[in-house]
Design a protein around this motif. Structure first.
Motif, PDB file in Angstrom:
ATOM      1  N   ALA A 123      55.047  32.170  46.273  1.00 50.51           N
ATOM      2  CA  ALA A 123      55.816  32.753  47.377  1.00 50.51           C
ATOM      3  C   ALA A 123      56.781  33.793  46.802  1.00 50.51           C
ATOM      4  N   TYR A 124      56.883  34.924  47.456  1.00 52.60           N
ATOM      5  CA  TYR A 124      57.773  36.002  47.022  1.00 52.60           C
ATOM      6  C   TYR A 124      58.111  36.875  48.224  1.00 52.60           C
ATOM      7  N   ARG A 125      58.969  37.842  48.023  1.00 57.34           N
ATOM      8  CA  ARG A 125      59.315  38.822  49.057  1.00 57.34           C
ATOM      9  C   ARG A 125      58.968  40.212  48.545  1.00 57.34           C
ATOM     10  N   SER A 126      58.454  41.035  49.441  1.00 55.04           N
ATOM     11  CA  SER A 126      58.151  42.422  49.090  1.00 55.04           C
ATOM     12  C   SER A 126      59.458  43.188  48.891  1.00 55.04           C
ATOM     13  N   THR A 127      59.350  44.413  48.459  1.00 57.77           N
ATOM     14  CA  THR A 127      60.546  45.239  48.270  1.00 57.77           C
ATOM     15  C   THR A 127      61.257  45.502  49.596  1.00 57.77           C
ATOM     16  N   LYS A 128      60.560  45.301  50.705  1.00 55.22           N
ATOM     17  CA  LYS A 128      61.171  45.460  52.035  1.00 55.22           C
ATOM     18  C   LYS A 128      61.646  44.125  52.602  1.00 55.22           C
ATOM     19  N   GLY A 129      61.557  43.068  51.802  1.00 56.08           N
ATOM     20  CA  GLY A 129      62.035  41.759  52.224  1.00 56.08           C
ATOM     21  C   GLY A 129      61.043  40.923  52.999  1.00 56.08           C
ATOM     22  N   VAL A 130      59.806  41.384  53.094  1.00 57.72           N
ATOM     23  CA  VAL A 130      58.784  40.655  53.857  1.00 57.72           C
ATOM     24  C   VAL A 130      58.263  39.494  53.007  1.00 57.72           C
ATOM     25  N   PRO A 131      58.340  38.263  53.537  1.00 52.41           N
ATOM     26  CA  PRO A 131      57.849  37.117  52.761  1.00 52.41           C
ATOM     27  C   PRO A 131      56.322  37.084  52.709  1.00 52.41           C
ATOM     28  N   ALA A 132      55.814  36.597  51.592  1.00 50.47           N
ATOM     29  CA  ALA A 132      54.371  36.446  51.418  1.00 50.47           C
ATOM     30  C   ALA A 132      54.122  35.276  50.477  1.00 50.47           C
ATOM     31  N   THR A 133      52.971  34.673  50.627  1.00 50.42           N
ATOM     32  CA  THR A 133      52.507  33.636  49.706  1.00 50.42           C
ATOM     33  C   THR A 133      51.056  33.953  49.390  1.00 50.42           C
ATOM     34  N   ARG A 134      50.777  34.138  48.107  1.00 50.09           N
ATOM     35  CA  ARG A 134      49.423  34.520  47.697  1.00 50.09           C
ATOM     36  C   ARG A 134      49.016  33.756  46.440  1.00 50.09           C
ATOM     37  N   ASN A 135      47.723  33.692  46.226  1.00 53.45           N
ATOM     38  CA  ASN A 135      47.161  33.058  45.036  1.00 53.45           C
ATOM     39  C   ASN A 135      47.626  33.797  43.789  1.00 53.45           C
ATOM     40  N   PHE A 136      48.126  33.033  42.831  1.00 53.48           N
ATOM     41  CA  PHE A 136      48.710  33.615  41.619  1.00 53.48           C
ATOM     42  C   PHE A 136      47.693  34.431  40.816  1.00 53.48           C
ATOM     43  N   PHE A 137      46.480  33.910  40.658  1.00 51.36           N
ATOM     44  CA  PHE A 137      45.468  34.655  39.912  1.00 51.36           C
ATOM     45  C   PHE A 137      45.172  35.990  40.593  1.00 51.36           C
ATOM     46  N   ALA A 138      45.087  35.988  41.919  1.00 46.58           N
ATOM     47  CA  ALA A 138      44.846  37.238  42.654  1.00 46.58           C
ATOM     48  C   ALA A 138      46.010  38.214  42.460  1.00 46.58           C
ATOM     49  N   LEU A 139      47.230  37.693  42.413  1.00 45.60           N
ATOM     50  CA  LEU A 139      48.390  38.561  42.172  1.00 45.60           C
ATOM     51  C   LEU A 139      48.346  39.168  40.767  1.00 45.60           C
ATOM     52  N   LEU A 140      47.919  38.374  39.797  1.00 46.80           N
ATOM     53  CA  LEU A 140      47.786  38.905  38.437  1.00 46.80           C
ATOM     54  C   LEU A 140      46.708  39.985  38.384  1.00 46.80           C
ATOM     55  N   THR A 141      45.635  39.788  39.115  1.00 47.70           N
ATOM     56  CA  THR A 141      44.590  40.805  39.196  1.00 47.70           C
ATOM     57  C   THR A 141      45.160  42.092  39.786  1.00 47.70           C
ATOM     58  N   HIS A 142      45.951  41.965  40.844  1.00 47.64           N
ATOM     59  CA  HIS A 142      46.607  43.138  41.436  1.00 47.64           C
ATOM     60  C   HIS A 142      47.538  43.806  40.422  1.00 47.64           C
ATOM     61  N   PHE A 143      48.325  43.019  39.733  1.00 53.37           N
ATOM     62  CA  PHE A 143      49.287  43.515  38.740  1.00 53.37           C
ATOM     63  C   PHE A 143      48.604  44.432  37.720  1.00 53.37           C
ATOM     64  N   PHE A 144      47.514  43.966  37.146  1.00 56.87           N
ATOM     65  CA  PHE A 144      46.812  44.778  36.150  1.00 56.87           C
ATOM     66  C   PHE A 144      46.055  45.937  36.794  1.00 56.87           C
ATOM     67  N   ASN A 145      45.498  45.732  37.977  1.00 62.32           N
ATOM     68  CA  ASN A 145      44.805  46.816  38.675  1.00 62.32           C
ATOM     69  C   ASN A 145      45.780  47.938  39.028  1.00 62.32           C
ATOM     70  N   HIS A 146      46.987  47.589  39.444  1.00 62.61           N
ATOM     71  CA  HIS A 146      48.003  48.590  39.786  1.00 62.61           C
ATOM     72  C   HIS A 146      48.307  49.470  38.575  1.00 62.61           C
ATOM     73  N   GLN A 147      48.457  48.850  37.428  1.00 57.81           N
ATOM     74  CA  GLN A 147      48.725  49.607  36.205  1.00 57.81           C
ATOM     75  C   GLN A 147      47.569  50.560  35.898  1.00 57.81           C
ATOM     76  N   THR A 148      46.353  50.060  36.009  1.00 51.85           N
ATOM     77  CA  THR A 148      45.176  50.884  35.739  1.00 51.85           C
ATOM     78  C   THR A 148      45.101  52.050  36.710  1.00 51.85           C
TER      79      THR A 148
END
Length: 181
Positions: A123-148
């Motif tokens: 669970a986390y909040r976006s930079t605009k304060g919107v709450p979200a809950t997502r699968n951690f592995f999927a978030l890590l995939t996004h993290f590295f994809n964003h960098q790429t």
């Protein structure tokens, strides 16, 4: 390949590519690095800063994982970025120093991840304060994809400035199973 091994591979690739990217960027002067080239974050320097901002934001979110991840403690001590286009580091030398710190932290942290860590709903909040809950592995995939994604933009900007990045493919970091260790 287990998911944790994939994350370690991505952390290795991230560090390798960022090092090469900064080396290529160092061949340009300050004016060329700061020139607005029409990218999402304007310049090469602006794009490099965006990656720093996004990495800090995500690593701080990842530090809230129930495991605690002590390896992320150095990032938790950093000030929170105020905007996605914030200039944290006005010079390439400052970018390099912070990038090296973040990349070493990411690589060290990736080595502590377990398969069960990856199944957590974070669970986390976006930079605009919107709450979200997502699968951690999927978030890590996004993290590295964003960098790429943004490194791809930066390599294009470097190419437009006359700098050849050379090989950028993840393939070069994937171990060849036909070669003995």
């Amino acid at each position: 390949m287990q998911r944790r091994d994939h994350i370690r591979l991505m952390a290795d690739y991230n560090q390798w590519m960022n090092s090469r990217l900064l080396e290529a960027a160092a061949s340009l002067d300050t004016a060329a690095l700061s020139a607005d080239r029409g990218a999402f974050f304007g310049s090469i320097l602006g794009s490099l800063n965006h990656l720093l901002v996004a990495d800090i934001l995500w690593l701080k979110r990842f530090a809230t994982h129930p495991t605690g991840f002590m390896a992320l403690a150095p990032v938790q001590q950093m000030p929170d970025p105020s905007a996605l286009d914030q200039t944290l580091c006005p010079t390439l030398d400052e970018v390099r120093a912070l990038r090296n710190t973040l990349d070493a932290t990411i690589l060290d942290w990736s080595k502590t991840l377990t398969e069960s860590d990856l199944d957590v709903a974070l669970a986390y909040r976006s930079t605009k304060g919107v709450p979200a809950t997502r699968n951690f592995f999927a978030l890590l995939t996004h993290f590295f994809n964003h960098q790429t994604h943004h490194r791809g933009q930066i390599t294009t900007l470097l190419s437009q400035a006359g700098v050849d990045m050379g090989v950028t493919d993840l393939l070069w970091r994937i171990p060849n199973l036909d070669e003995a260790p």
